[in-house]
Motif scaffolding. Structure first.
Motif, PDB file in Angstrom:
ATOM      1  N   THR A  81     -29.629 -25.400  48.193  1.00 33.12           N
ATOM      2  CA  THR A  81     -29.563 -24.238  47.307  1.00 33.12           C
ATOM      3  C   THR A  81     -30.571 -24.307  46.163  1.00 33.12           C
ATOM      4  O   THR A  81     -30.501 -23.525  45.221  1.00 33.12           O
TER       5      THR A  81
ATOM      6  N   GLY B  53     -32.157 -16.395  49.803  1.00 33.02           N
ATOM      7  CA  GLY B  53     -31.074 -16.526  48.847  1.00 33.02           C
ATOM      8  C   GLY B  53     -31.531 -16.215  47.439  1.00 33.02           C
ATOM      9  O   GLY B  53     -32.585 -15.618  47.216  1.00 33.02           O
ATOM     10  N   ILE B  54     -30.734 -16.642  46.460  1.00 33.49           N
ATOM     11  CA  ILE B  54     -31.019 -16.385  45.047  1.00 33.49           C
ATOM     12  C   ILE B  54     -31.656 -17.641  44.457  1.00 33.49           C
ATOM     13  O   ILE B  54     -30.998 -18.674  44.307  1.00 33.49           O
TER      14      ILE B  54
ATOM     15  N   LYS C 149     -33.019 -20.539  42.010  1.00 34.38           N
ATOM     16  CA  LYS C 149     -32.624 -21.091  40.719  1.00 34.38           C
ATOM     17  C   LYS C 149     -33.807 -20.989  39.751  1.00 34.38           C
ATOM     18  O   LYS C 149     -34.932 -20.667  40.140  1.00 34.38           O
TER      19      LYS C 149
ATOM     20  N   LYS D 258     -32.843 -12.010  48.306  1.00 31.97           N
ATOM     21  CA  LYS D 258     -33.231 -11.887  46.895  1.00 31.97           C
ATOM     22  C   LYS D 258     -34.484 -12.694  46.569  1.00 31.97           C
ATOM     23  O   LYS D 258     -35.239 -12.340  45.648  1.00 31.97           O
ATOM     24  N   ALA D 259     -34.725 -13.748  47.313  1.00 33.30           N
ATOM     25  CA  ALA D 259     -35.875 -14.619  47.036  1.00 33.30           C
ATOM     26  C   ALA D 259     -37.201 -13.869  47.134  1.00 33.30           C
ATOM     27  O   ALA D 259     -38.183 -14.264  46.488  1.00 33.30           O
TER      28      ALA D 259
ATOM     29  N   VAL E 251     -38.470 -12.564  43.840  1.00 25.93           N
ATOM     30  CA  VAL E 251     -38.777 -13.632  42.876  1.00 25.93           C
ATOM     31  C   VAL E 251     -40.037 -14.396  43.269  1.00 25.93           C
ATOM     32  O   VAL E 251     -40.857 -14.741  42.416  1.00 25.93           O
TER      33      VAL E 251
ATOM     34  N   GLY F 264     -32.084 -21.560  47.903  1.00 26.82           N
ATOM     35  CA  GLY F 264     -31.518 -20.590  46.982  1.00 26.82           C
ATOM     36  C   GLY F 264     -30.026 -20.454  47.210  1.00 26.82           C
ATOM     37  O   GLY F 264     -29.515 -20.787  48.290  1.00 26.82           O
TER      38      GLY F 264
ATOM     39  N   SER G 119     -26.421 -18.654  47.923  1.00 24.70           N
ATOM     40  CA  SER G 119     -26.105 -17.780  49.061  1.00 24.70           C
ATOM     41  C   SER G 119     -25.536 -16.427  48.660  1.00 24.70           C
ATOM     42  O   SER G 119     -25.362 -15.548  49.505  1.00 24.70           O
TER      43      SER G 119
ATOM     44  N   ASP H  43     -26.276 -13.635  47.391  1.00 29.39           N
ATOM     45  CA  ASP H  43     -26.848 -12.296  47.574  1.00 29.39           C
ATOM     46  C   ASP H  43     -26.337 -11.641  48.851  1.00 29.39           C
ATOM     47  O   ASP H  43     -26.168 -10.419  48.919  1.00 29.39           O
TER      48      ASP H  43
END
Length: 465
Positions: A333, A357-358, A360, A383-384, A387, A440, A442, A444
């Motif tokens: 993650t 994923g999202i 950090k 979501k990555a 970013v 990332g 999970s 999202d």
């Protein structure tokens, strides 16, 4: 205010009405324990409609501080609750004692406790330490952040337990008076809560108990690069790293401690990071009296954790894909964890890498540098994309973007088919590895990393079975 020491059972007898702030598995477990002691237990949660109401006298939304704290003698805080939550602020002003779920369990547990923390490798090292301990301590248990709340077994007659402890759990707890402890590593993570690496390090540092001459604390020396204090001088502090008395060697794989050299050539988990996890586990087991023969006898039988660099069995796939290895590393993650997993790959090793994923709050540059070394195709979803997309596009290597994981696997199947044709044409022997290591969170698209990993396995079997 947070209790600055672990209360005694007699202290708890004088407290009758408890508020659990934040449900979930740890909150519900604390409620079960308190109810078994005849306590009144209320819950304040952001999703009260999802609560297990059989456990609680009253269930309230966590946005009504006055009502939630009415008549409350003590508050039990779940680890995911932010420190500035209005109910916490009001409880502090009212001088209502605040305990973590881990602290509540510590009141009752009478045996030895090994605590393990770090940014990456906590769950693997906790499970590995537990596995090794079972040779000498067959009734040992593991719990904490690994998914089994401490309060669910803290009153059992157990000689020793291993707890995975997150920075959130440690930040919320006083000195837990552990028998032995370990800080595996520290990398950028959870800065949305801790704000600085110094604060993050201080939360992790609460695991140690160096004032106790019987305590042993094992630490990666790089940890002290982030602490707002120099490395302490203590006979109870032991460093695990290159040039220290505890370390690893490769070719052949060995674990070196102050007193022993362990043969790790048949240890099933691959990679330097897993040897480091093993080194910590062995050091912790030695610290509670295990001998070399008992420890070594357990090394070959450790199977690792689900969703942590887990190979999908080739038997479940179509034989035409026999040269493709699929890896489920959904537990990754953050970028640091993902980079540890792919550390054994080199340029020229056929590799497809799936991220998502999202993300950090951590720099992307170390990954970009590694990606340039490997020159592998990259598949990014969720979501990555918003970013990372700009920085990834500047590298100039193949990168593909998708809304969801099923779309990723459809594209991977097309590319794998083309790779097989090209492999046969060139008569190459190297296998292709497809690694799902999201780097990332999970949330999202999934409830947790387990659901995400299970979905990946299902998609692989559906597309390549």
């Amino acid at each position: 205010m947070f209790s600055d020491s672990i209360p005694s059972p007699s202290d708890l007898q004088n407290l009758h009405s408890f508020l659990i702030l934040g449900g979930g598995s740890s909150g519900d477990s604390a409620a079960k324990l308190l109810r078994s002691l005849g306590k009144k237990v209320n819950l304040a949660d952001r999703s009260p409609e999802k609560a297990n109401r059989e456990l609680y006298t009253n269930v309230l939304s966590d946005n009504v501080p006055h009502e939630s704290l009415q008549g409350i003698d003590c508050l039990i805080k779940s680890p995911g609750i932010l420190p500035n939550h209005p109910i916490l602020e009001m409880a502090k002003n009212k001088q209502i004692p605040i305990l973590s779920e881990i602290s509540l369990g510590r009141i009752f547990f009478k045996g030895k406790i090994i605590g393990i923390t770090g940014t990456d490798g906590k769950s693997t090292t906790t499970a590995l330490t537990f596995h090794l301990l079972q040779k000498k301590f067959p009734n040992a248990k593991m719990g904490g952040n690994i998914g089994v709340p401490f309060t669910s077994f803290c009153r059992e007659d157990i000689e020793i337990v291993v707890l995975e402890l997150s920075s959130y759990q440690l930040e919320d707890s006083p000195n837990l008076k552990l028998t032995s402890s370990a800080i595996l590593n520290l990398a950028s993570d959870h800065l949305e809560r801790h704000k600085t690496m110094g604060n993050y390090a201080l939360a992790k540092w609460k695991i140690q108990n160096l004032d106790d001459t019987h305590h042993n604390c094992f630490v990666n020396p790089n940890f002290f690069n982030y602490t707002p204090f120099p490395k302490p001088i203590s006979d109870q502090l032991h460093l695990i790293g290159e040039g220290e008395s505890y370390f690893i060697s490769q070719n052949p794989n060995q674990i070196l401690t102050k007193t022993n050299v362990y043969d790790a050539k048949n240890f099933p988990l691959k990679g330097k990071h897993n040897l480091m996890n093993l080194c910590f586990a062995i050091a912790l087991c030695e610290s509670v009296g295990m001998n070399k023969d008992d420890i070594e006898s357990q090394l070959e039988t450790f199977q690792g954790l689900p969703h942590r660099f887990q190979s999908i069995p080739t038997e479940s796939l179509n034989p035409k894909y026999k040269h493709i290895r699929f890896i489920n590393d959904s537990k990754s993650t953050n970028l640091h964890s993902m980079l540890s997993g792919i550390s054994g790959f080199q340029k020229g090793n056929p590799l497809y890498l799936i991220l998502g994923g999202i993300p950090k709050v951590e720099p992307l540059e170390p990954f970009l540098h590694r990606w340039k070394e490997l020159e592998c195709p990259l598949y990014v979803f969720g979501k990555a994309i918003e970013v990372w997309k700009e920085e990834l596009n500047h590298v100039g290597l193949p990168v593909f973007y998708f809304d969801d994981l099923p779309s990723v696997l459809e594209k991977v199947k097309i590319d794998v088919t083309q790779w097989i044709v090209e492999r046969d044409r060139k008569s190459q022997n190297l296998p292709l590895t497809v690694i799902f290591s999201p780097a990332g969170a999970s949330f999202d698209l999934y409830k947790n990393f387990e659901e995400r990993g299970n979905h990946f396995v299902h998609l692989v079997q559906a597309n390549f079975g």
